[in-house]
Design a protein around this motif. Structure first.
Motif, PDB file in Angstrom:
ATOM      1  N   UNK A  94       0.841  -1.197   0.000  1.00  0.00           N
ATOM      2  CA  UNK A  94       0.000   0.000   0.000  1.00  0.00           C
ATOM      3  C   UNK A  94       0.874   1.244   0.000  1.00  0.00           C
ATOM      4  N   UNK A  95       1.575   1.496   1.140  1.00  0.00           N
ATOM      5  CA  UNK A  95       2.380   2.725   1.211  1.00  0.00           C
ATOM      6  C   UNK A  95       3.793   2.485   1.754  1.00  0.00           C
ATOM      7  N   UNK A  96       4.132   1.260   2.145  1.00  0.00           N
ATOM      8  CA  UNK A  96       5.422   1.016   2.791  1.00  0.00           C
ATOM      9  C   UNK A  96       6.601   1.434   1.925  1.00  0.00           C
ATOM     10  N   UNK A  97       6.630   1.017   0.683  1.00  0.00           N
ATOM     11  CA  UNK A  97       7.755   1.351  -0.198  1.00  0.00           C
ATOM     12  C   UNK A  97       7.788   2.843  -0.504  1.00  0.00           C
ATOM     13  N   UNK A  98       6.631   3.424  -0.663  1.00  0.00           N
ATOM     14  CA  UNK A  98       6.560   4.858  -0.933  1.00  0.00           C
ATOM     15  C   UNK A  98       7.090   5.653   0.253  1.00  0.00           C
ATOM     16  N   UNK A  99       6.677   5.278   1.455  1.00  0.00           N
ATOM     17  CA  UNK A  99       7.180   5.947   2.661  1.00  0.00           C
ATOM     18  C   UNK A  99       8.693   5.820   2.761  1.00  0.00           C
ATOM     19  N   UNK A 100       9.215   4.604   2.595  1.00  0.00           N
ATOM     20  CA  UNK A 100      10.658   4.379   2.704  1.00  0.00           C
ATOM     21  C   UNK A 100      11.428   5.158   1.643  1.00  0.00           C
ATOM     22  N   UNK A 101      10.821   5.361   0.479  1.00  0.00           N
ATOM     23  CA  UNK A 101      11.479   6.116  -0.578  1.00  0.00           C
ATOM     24  C   UNK A 101      11.464   7.612  -0.355  1.00  0.00           C
TER      25      UNK A 101
END
Length: 331
Positions: A261-268
Motif C-alpha cells: 500500500x504505502x510502505x515502499x513509498x514511505x521508505x522512498x
C-alpha cells in the motif's frame, strides 16, 4: 442530478494498472471515499523552546489539562496561553506522558517529571528511572530506556508511582536479554514491549514477588522508530524495518497495515535518519492514527484502522499530538 464518482483506495506502492490512486493528499479516509482536511487554525501564543511532545488528560474531578514538553520547558495550556510548570531544562529527545490516577508522569531521557493534575503543579519524580518510553499496565507505572540501560524494563510498586527501589519496595527490574533496544511501550490489561527485533507481552502473574511474565509474541519483527509508536484501546501501531504494523491486545500475529500500500513509498520519501524525528497521534473520533514527519513542508501519513485505508497530507509543522479543545471536562 449530481454524479457520484467512487474513488479507489490510495495504493502508491502498486502500479498504475492496479486501479489504485498514486496521490491522495490533504484528505482523510471515509467509508464512501475521502474528506477534505481543514486548514490549520492558531489557538495560542508561541511555545517556549522547540516542540518535543504533548498530550491531554482529565483528572477524576473533571479537571482537564493540555500538556506540552519542549526543549526547555514543561508547559500547561490555560486561557489561550502556555504556562511553564518546569523551566530551565535541556531536552533533546521526545517527551512522552502517561496518566496514573490524578498524576501524569513525563519522560524525556533526561529527567522524569510528575504533574499533579488537580493542583496544576509539577516536580521531579526523584527515584524514577530517567527513561524515554512509558506506559501504565494495571496499577503499575512502566518505564523503559533508562539512561545507560537501553534494554531494561522498570516497574513502580503496585499502586504507587513514587516508589522505584527494587530492594525495599515492590518495584521490579527486568533486563530484556534478547531482542535488543526497547523502542516503545503500550499498556492496559497487558503490557506490550516493542524492542528493536522482538515484540513481547507483559502479563500479570498474581505473584507479588514476580508480578509479571514476559512472553515473546513476535520474533524478528521489531520497532524501528520510538516516535512511531501509538496506541488506541488494545491496538498498538508502529513502524518496523519492513513497514507499518499493528498488533492487537498483545497477541500474535502482528498485522501488516502498509504492505503493498504505502510502505515502499514511505521508505522512498522519508530518510532513515528522519525516522526518529517522527511524532504520532491518534484521532479516536475519525478512527485514524497519524504519523508526522516534521518539516517545511512536513508530511502526515494517515491510516484509518476500521477502513484499512491510507491518505497523506502536506503542511508546515513541527509535530503532532492528541489533544482536545480547552475547557472540556467530563460533562
Amino acid at each position: 442530478m449530481k454524479a457520484t464518482v467512487q474513488l479507489p483506495p490510495f495504493l502508491p506502492d502498486q502500479s498504475a494498472i492496479s486501479g489504485g490512486l498514486n496521490v491522495c493528499n490533504n484528505v482523510y479516509p471515509k467509508v464512501d471515499g475521502y474528506g477534505p482536511i481543514s486548514g490549520v487554525t492558531g489557538f495560542s501564543d508561541d511555545l517556549t523552546g522547540s516542540f518535543k511532545g504533548g498530550a491531554s488528560f482529565i483528572a477524576k474531578d473533571g479537571t482537564s489539562s493540555l500538556l506540552v514538553g519542549t526543549s526547555t520547558d514543561l508547559l500547561k495550556y490555560s486561557g489561550a496561553t502556555w504556562t511553564s510548570l518546569v523551566g530551565s531544562l535541556t531536552i533533546s529527545d521526545h517527551w512522552r506522558f502517561a496518566q496514573f490516577g490524578d498524576y501524569v508522569i513525563g519522560v524525556n531521557g533526561a529527567v522524569t517529571k510528575v504533574v499533579d493534575l488537580v493542583a496544576g503543579t509539577a516536580s521531579t519524580l526523584a527515584d524514577a528511572p530517567t527513561g524515554k518510553v512509558i506506559t501504565i499496565v494495571g496499577d503499575f507505572v512502566v518505564i523503559g530506556q533508562d539512561s545507560g540501560d537501553l534494554a531494561g524494563i522498570y516497574t513502580s510498586e503496585e499502586g504507587n508511582h513514587t516508589l522505584w527501589d527494587t530492594a525495599t519496595t515492590g518495584a521490579t527490574y527486568q533486563p530484556m536479554l534478547e531482542g535488543g533496544e526497547v523502542m516503545g511501550l503500550a499498556g492496559g490489561e497487558y503490557g506490550v514491549i516493542l524492542q528493536r527485533r522482538r515484540i513481547v507481552r507483559m502479563s500479570r502473574t498474581g505473584d507479588a514477588t514476580v508480578p509479571f511474565a514476559y512472553d515473546t509474541i513476535a520474533d524478528n519483527i521489531g520497532c524501528a522508530s520510538k516516535g512511531s509508536v501509538a496506541q488506541h484501546d488494545n491496538r498498538v501501531f508502529f513502524l518496523s524495518d519492513a513497514g507499518f504494523k499493528m498488533c492487537v491486545a498483545g497477541q500474535s500475529p502482528v498485522a501488516n497495515i502498509g504492505s503493498e500500500k504505502i510502505d515502499r513509498t514511505f521508505a522512498g520519501q522519508v530518510a532513515r535518519d528522519d525516522w526518529e524525528s517522527i511524532f504520532t497521534a491518534v484521532d479516536p473520533q475519525s478512527k485514524v492514527v497519524i504519523w508526522c514527519v516534521p518539516g517545511t513542508p512536513g508530511k502526515l501519513w494517515i491510516y484509518n484502522w476500521e477502513l484499512d485505508k491510507w491518505t497523506t497530507a502536506t503542511l508546515n509543522l513541527d509535530g503532532v499530538f492528541s489533544g482536545f479543545t480547552s475547557s472540556v471536562d467530563l460533562e
